[in-house]
Design a protein around this motif. Structure first.
Motif, PDB file in Angstrom:
ATOM      1  N   GLU A  86       0.845  -1.192   0.000  1.00 10.13           N
ATOM      2  CA  GLU A  86       0.000   0.000   0.000  1.00 10.13           C
ATOM      3  C   GLU A  86       0.883   1.247   0.000  1.00 10.13           C
ATOM      4  N   PRO A  87       0.465   2.311  -0.669  1.00  7.72           N
ATOM      5  CA  PRO A  87       1.255   3.541  -0.638  1.00  7.72           C
ATOM      6  C   PRO A  87       1.380   4.120   0.768  1.00  7.72           C
ATOM      7  N   ARG A  88       0.376   3.907   1.608  1.00  4.84           N
ATOM      8  CA  ARG A  88       0.428   4.375   3.008  1.00  4.84           C
ATOM      9  C   ARG A  88       1.619   3.742   3.731  1.00  4.84           C
ATOM     10  N   ASP A  89       1.835   2.430   3.508  1.00  2.00           N
ATOM     11  CA  ASP A  89       2.971   1.733   4.133  1.00  2.00           C
ATOM     12  C   ASP A  89       4.294   2.349   3.691  1.00  2.00           C
ATOM     13  N   ALA A  90       4.389   2.690   2.420  1.00  2.00           N
ATOM     14  CA  ALA A  90       5.610   3.292   1.897  1.00  2.00           C
ATOM     15  C   ALA A  90       5.860   4.659   2.533  1.00  2.00           C
ATOM     16  N   LEU A  91       4.817   5.473   2.631  1.00  2.00           N
ATOM     17  CA  LEU A  91       4.969   6.802   3.227  1.00  2.00           C
ATOM     18  C   LEU A  91       5.374   6.692   4.694  1.00  2.00           C
ATOM     19  N   GLU A  92       4.768   5.776   5.424  1.00  2.00           N
ATOM     20  CA  GLU A  92       5.121   5.601   6.834  1.00  2.00           C
ATOM     21  C   GLU A  92       6.557   5.121   6.982  1.00  2.00           C
ATOM     22  N   ALA A  93       7.032   4.284   6.069  1.00  2.00           N
ATOM     23  CA  ALA A  93       8.420   3.830   6.117  1.00  2.00           C
ATOM     24  C   ALA A  93       9.382   4.984   5.845  1.00  2.00           C
ATOM     25  N   ILE A  94       9.045   5.854   4.914  1.00  2.00           N
ATOM     26  CA  ILE A  94       9.898   7.021   4.637  1.00  2.00           C
ATOM     27  C   ILE A  94       9.948   7.921   5.881  1.00  2.00           C
ATOM     28  N   ALA A  95       8.792   8.177   6.474  1.00  2.00           N
ATOM     29  CA  ALA A  95       8.729   9.033   7.660  1.00  2.00           C
ATOM     30  C   ALA A  95       9.537   8.437   8.815  1.00  2.00           C
TER      31      ALA A  95
END
Length: 71
Positions: A55-64
């Motif tokens: 999910e794109p949400r998972d990717a954004l949370e990993a970047i953060a």
């Protein structure tokens, strides 16, 4: 209508089929793009992101999370 999601101090805006990731100052730091059944991360400062995301949400949370632990 603008579609956004946030994680930490990051904001991602949907632009076509990919998410443009910006920091709190509005500086673009990377993109989250579809890659088949996964989502991939490309970062301006660090090349490709780690791993594949369902999910794109998972990717954004990993970047953060990565930015939060960076020195």
């Amino acid at each position: 209508m603008k579609i956004t999601m946030t994680a930490g101090d990051l904001v991602a805006d949907l632009a076509g089929r990919q998410w443009v990731v910006r920091d709190s100052a509005g500086v673009t730091i990377g993109w989250i793009s579809p890659a088949g059944e996964y989502w991939s991360v490309s970062l301006l400062a660090g090349g490709a992101g780690d791993g594949r995301y369902y999910e794109p949400r998972d990717a954004l949370e990993a970047i953060a999370a990565k930015r939060a632990t960076a020195p």
